[in-house]
Design a protein around this motif. Structure first.
Motif, PDB file in Angstrom:
ATOM      1  N   GLN A 166       0.835  -1.202   0.000  1.00 23.89           N
ATOM      2  CA  GLN A 166       0.000   0.000   0.000  1.00 23.89           C
ATOM      3  C   GLN A 166       0.870   1.252   0.000  1.00 23.89           C
ATOM      4  OE1 GLN A 166      -3.668   0.360   0.036  1.00 23.89           O
ATOM      5  NE2 GLN A 166      -2.778   2.307  -0.663  1.00 23.89           N
ATOM      6  N   ARG A 167       1.954   1.230   0.775  1.00 20.76           N
ATOM      7  CA  ARG A 167       2.840   2.393   0.803  1.00 20.76           C
ATOM      8  C   ARG A 167       3.493   2.617  -0.555  1.00 20.76           C
ATOM      9  NH1 ARG A 167       4.321   0.059   5.674  1.00 20.76           N
ATOM     10  NH2 ARG A 167       6.373  -0.562   4.877  1.00 20.76           N
ATOM     11  N   GLN A 168       3.772   1.539  -1.287  1.00 22.21           N
ATOM     12  CA  GLN A 168       4.333   1.683  -2.633  1.00 22.21           C
ATOM     13  C   GLN A 168       3.378   2.452  -3.537  1.00 22.21           C
ATOM     14  OE1 GLN A 168       7.301  -0.246  -4.482  1.00 22.21           O
ATOM     15  NE2 GLN A 168       7.969   0.620  -2.549  1.00 22.21           N
ATOM     16  N   VAL A 169       2.110   2.061  -3.532  1.00 25.66           N
ATOM     17  CA  VAL A 169       1.129   2.747  -4.372  1.00 25.66           C
ATOM     18  C   VAL A 169       0.992   4.205  -3.941  1.00 25.66           C
ATOM     19  CG1 VAL A 169      -1.267   2.786  -5.146  1.00 25.66           C
ATOM     20  CG2 VAL A 169      -0.103   0.593  -4.824  1.00 25.66           C
ATOM     21  N   ASP A 170       0.894   4.442  -2.634  1.00 29.05           N
ATOM     22  CA  ASP A 170       0.746   5.807  -2.131  1.00 29.05           C
ATOM     23  C   ASP A 170       1.942   6.674  -2.518  1.00 29.05           C
ATOM     24  OD1 ASP A 170      -1.626   5.011  -0.981  1.00 29.05           O
ATOM     25  OD2 ASP A 170      -0.790   4.783   1.036  1.00 29.05           O
ATOM     26  N   ARG A 171       3.121   6.106  -2.353  1.00 29.79           N
ATOM     27  CA  ARG A 171       4.337   6.875  -2.643  1.00 29.79           C
ATOM     28  C   ARG A 171       4.380   7.295  -4.099  1.00 29.79           C
ATOM     29  NH1 ARG A 171      10.444   4.471  -3.254  1.00 29.79           N
ATOM     30  NH2 ARG A 171      11.451   6.405  -3.877  1.00 29.79           N
ATOM     31  N   TRP A 172       4.076   6.367  -5.012  1.00 28.42           N
ATOM     32  CA  TRP A 172       4.184   6.706  -6.430  1.00 28.42           C
ATOM     33  C   TRP A 172       3.034   7.595  -6.897  1.00 28.42           C
ATOM     34  CZ3 TRP A 172       8.492   6.718  -8.883  1.00 28.42           C
ATOM     35  CH2 TRP A 172       9.547   5.946  -8.374  1.00 28.42           C
ATOM     36  N   GLU A 173       1.888   7.503  -6.255  1.00 24.43           N
ATOM     37  CA  GLU A 173       0.833   8.475  -6.550  1.00 24.43           C
ATOM     38  C   GLU A 173       1.317   9.884  -6.197  1.00 24.43           C
ATOM     39  OE1 GLU A 173      -3.866   9.437  -5.536  1.00 24.43           O
ATOM     40  OE2 GLU A 173      -2.870   7.747  -4.540  1.00 24.43           O
ATOM     41  N   GLN A 174       1.997  10.009  -5.068  1.00 25.79           N
ATOM     42  CA  GLN A 174       2.528  11.306  -4.662  1.00 25.79           C
ATOM     43  C   GLN A 174       3.605  11.809  -5.632  1.00 25.79           C
ATOM     44  OE1 GLN A 174       3.862  10.544  -0.666  1.00 25.79           O
ATOM     45  NE2 GLN A 174       1.781  10.147   0.075  1.00 25.79           N
ATOM     46  N   GLN A 175       4.429  10.878  -6.154  1.00 21.69           N
ATOM     47  CA  GLN A 175       5.463  11.281  -7.110  1.00 21.69           C
ATOM     48  C   GLN A 175       4.833  11.828  -8.385  1.00 21.69           C
ATOM     49  OE1 GLN A 175       8.136  11.406  -5.556  1.00 21.69           O
ATOM     50  NE2 GLN A 175       9.266   9.484  -5.362  1.00 21.69           N
ATOM     51  N   TYR A 176       3.770  11.167  -8.850  1.00 23.62           N
ATOM     52  CA  TYR A 176       3.052  11.682 -10.019  1.00 23.62           C
ATOM     53  C   TYR A 176       2.477  13.068  -9.728  1.00 23.62           C
ATOM     54  CZ  TYR A 176       3.004   7.486 -13.008  1.00 23.62           C
ATOM     55  OH  TYR A 176       3.345   6.454 -13.844  1.00 23.62           O
ATOM     56  N   GLU A 177       1.857  13.233  -8.574  1.00 22.30           N
ATOM     57  CA  GLU A 177       1.244  14.520  -8.249  1.00 22.30           C
ATOM     58  C   GLU A 177       2.280  15.633  -8.259  1.00 22.30           C
ATOM     59  OE1 GLU A 177      -0.635  13.764  -4.534  1.00 22.30           O
ATOM     60  OE2 GLU A 177      -2.399  12.789  -5.414  1.00 22.30           O
ATOM     61  N   TRP A 178       3.463  15.333  -7.743  1.00 21.72           N
ATOM     62  CA  TRP A 178       4.546  16.324  -7.747  1.00 21.72           C
ATOM     63  C   TRP A 178       4.938  16.688  -9.178  1.00 21.72           C
ATOM     64  CZ3 TRP A 178       9.562  15.912  -9.705  1.00 21.72           C
ATOM     65  CH2 TRP A 178      10.418  16.986  -9.412  1.00 21.72           C
ATOM     66  N   ALA A 179       5.107  15.661 -10.024  1.00 29.56           N
ATOM     67  CA  ALA A 179       5.505  15.913 -11.407  1.00 29.56           C
ATOM     68  C   ALA A 179       4.425  16.651 -12.179  1.00 29.56           C
ATOM     69  CB  ALA A 179       5.837  14.590 -12.096  1.00 29.56           C
ATOM     70  N   PHE A 180       3.156  16.285 -11.940  1.00 26.70           N
ATOM     71  CA  PHE A 180       2.045  16.891 -12.678  1.00 26.70           C
ATOM     72  C   PHE A 180       1.897  18.381 -12.391  1.00 26.70           C
ATOM     73  CE2 PHE A 180      -0.487  12.658 -13.078  1.00 26.70           C
ATOM     74  CZ  PHE A 180       0.260  12.320 -14.203  1.00 26.70           C
ATOM     75  N   GLU A 181       2.427  18.854 -11.276  1.00 25.21           N
ATOM     76  CA  GLU A 181       2.365  20.287 -10.993  1.00 25.21           C
ATOM     77  C   GLU A 181       2.946  21.110 -12.139  1.00 25.21           C
ATOM     78  OE1 GLU A 181       4.487  20.838  -7.392  1.00 25.21           O
ATOM     79  OE2 GLU A 181       2.987  19.855  -6.115  1.00 25.21           O
ATOM     80  N   VAL A 182       3.879  20.519 -12.877  1.00 22.96           N
ATOM     81  CA  VAL A 182       4.523  21.201 -13.999  1.00 22.96           C
ATOM     82  C   VAL A 182       4.148  20.552 -15.330  1.00 22.96           C
ATOM     83  CG1 VAL A 182       6.751  21.761 -15.073  1.00 22.96           C
ATOM     84  CG2 VAL A 182       6.445  21.999 -12.594  1.00 22.96           C
TER      85      VAL A 182
END
Length: 355
Positions: A166-182
Motif C-alpha cells: 500500500q505504501r508503494q502505491v501511495d508513494r508513487w501516486e505522490q510522485q506523479y502529483e509532484w511531477a504533474f504540478e509542472v
C-alpha cells in the motif's frame, strides 16, 4: 579529464585522506590509483587499485543529503549480511559513516570482473542453451534473495513489511502529483489517473515478508565473463528492504518482453527485442520457475506487473518535469513526454488482460 571533470572528481574524493584510511585498514601500498566509473544514475562508484587489490568505493553524489535513494551504509549492511548466503554478492571490505574522510560516508568492496548486460545480448551468450541458462540464473537468483532467512542474517529490523505494498502505491501516486504540478501544462495523461484508481482499489491484502532488492533487472547483476551464463554478483542494493517479494518479481518482468506485447521497449527507454530470440524464457516460464523455487504463488500478477509500469511511468514523469524546468541536461528526459503515456497504456492493457 576536462577541468569540469577534474573539479567533480575532487568533490568525490580526497585522495590523501582515502589513502590514509585504506592504509589503516589494509596496510600500506606502493600502488594507489583511483578512477571514477562513469555509469550509474544514483550513487557514485570509484575503482581503486591498492597494490594487487582491485577495490570499489561507493559513495553518494556530492551535495546530496542522506536519504534512502543514496544510503550507501544501508547498501553495505545488506551486502555484509548476505556474505555467507546463496545470494551472490561482492565481498565487503569496510565501511565508515565518518564524512571527514572523503566528504561523505562510503564503503569499500572487492571488485569483480564480469559482464553487465545493458545494450543487448553478449556474444558469449548467443546460443539458445546459453539464453535459457541466462533466464534460469536470473529467476533462480531472485528466488534466492526472496528465500533468505533475513532474521537469521541480522536483517530483522531492515524494513516494515506490514503495509509495504500500500505504501508503494501511495508513494508513487505522490510522485506523479509532484511531477504533474509542472508537466500537466504540457499534456495530460488521463490513463495515469485511471491506473491510480485501479491500483488503490486492488492492493493485495496479504503477501510474504521477505528481503526485497528493489531494482532487480539485467543491468543490476553481473555475469561471469564466459559461457555458460552464471551470476557472480547482484549489484545496487540501495533500495533494498524487507517487504513484498512480488514487487520485485513484477518489476523484473516489466523488463522482459513477450511475443504478444504491444512493444519490446523496456523501462523508460530502450528496446529489448533480443530477449525474444530462441532460447529465452517467456514470462510465464519465468513465473512458473519462480513459484517452484520459492513455494510462493504469484496470484496477483496483473496488479504487480501494472504497479511496475506505474512506477516506471512515475520515474519518467519526474524526469520530464526536470526537463521542463531546465534542471536536467539529458537527451533522454524530453522523450518522457511520449514514453510515460505509453507506459500507462501498457499497464492498462495488463489490467484488462490484453498483455
Amino acid at each position: 579529464m576536462s577541468d569540469e571533470q577534474t573539479d567533480y572528481f575532487d568533490r568525490l574524493v580526497d585522495l590523501d585522506s582515502l589513502e590514509a584510511f585504506l592504509t589503516d585498514h589494509l596496510g600500506p601500498a606502493d600502488v594507489f590509483e583511483v578512477d571514477r566509473h562513469p555509469g550509474g544514475h544514483s550513487n557514485e562508484t570509484l575503482f581503486v587499485t591498492w597494490d594487487d587489490h582491485d577495490l570499489v568505493v561507493r559513495r553518494p553524489p556530492p551535495g546530496e543529503t542522506a536519504d534512502t535513494a543514496h544510503d550507501v551504509i544501508r547498501e553495505y549492511t545488506v551486502l555484509e549480511a548476505l556474505q555467507e548466503t546463496d545470494v551472490p554478492v561482492p565481498t565487503t571490505v569496510v565501511a565508515t559513516e565518518n564524512e571527514d574522510v572523503i566528504g561523505s560516508e562510503f564503503y569499500v568492496m572487492e571488485k569483480l570482473d564480469g559482464i553487465v548486460i545493458r545494450d543487448g545480448e553478449p556474444d558469449q551468450f548467443d546460443s539458445p542453451a546459453d539464453r535459457t541458462q541466462l533466464g534460469t540464473e536470473m529467476v533462480d537468483t531472485l528466488a534466492a534473495i526472496h528465500t533468505v532467512d533475513y532474521e537469521a542474517v541480522g536483517l530483522e529490523e531492515f524494513g516494515r513489511p506490514d503495509g509495504f505494498t500500500q505504501r508503494q502505491v501511495d508513494r508513487w501516486e505522490q510522485q506523479y502529483e509532484w511531477a504533474f504540478e509542472v508537466t500537466a501544462e504540457a499534456r495530460e495523461i488521463p490513463e495515469v489517473h485511471e491506473l491510480t484508481e485501479w491500483l488503490q482499489a486492488n492492493v493485495p491484502s496479504d503477501h510474504p515478508h521477505t528481503l526485497v532488492h528493489g531494482d532487480y533487472k539485467l543491468d543490476n547483476v553481473m555475469f561471469g565473463p564466459e559461457a555458460p551464463p552464471e551470476i557472480i554478483a547482484v549489484l545496487d542494493w540501495e533500495m533494498s528492504t524487507i517487504g513484498d517479494p512480488f514487487t520485485d518479481l513484477g518489476w523484473y518482468l516489466s523488463y522482459w518482453p513477450d511475443e504478444d506485447d504491444a512493444t519490446t521497449k523496456v523501462g523508460t527507454a530502450g528496446d529489448a527485442e533480443y530477449l525474444l530470440r530462441e532460447g529465452y524464457h517467456t514470462r510465464s516460464e519465468l513465473i512458473e520457475r519462480y513459484e517452484q523455487a520459492t513455494g510462493y504463488a504469484f496470484e496477483n500478477d496483473r496488479f504487480y506487473r501494472a504497479l511496475a509500469y506505474y512506477k516506471l511511468g512515475g520515474i519518467g514523469e519526474m524526469f520530464f518535469r526536470r526537463h521542463l524546468e531546465g534542471n536536467a541536461d539529458d537527451d533522454h528526459y524530453p522523450l518522457m513526454e511520449e514514453r510515460v503515456p505509453e507506459l500507462a497504456r501498457e499497464a492498462l492493457r495488463i489490467i484488462d488482460g490484453e498483455d
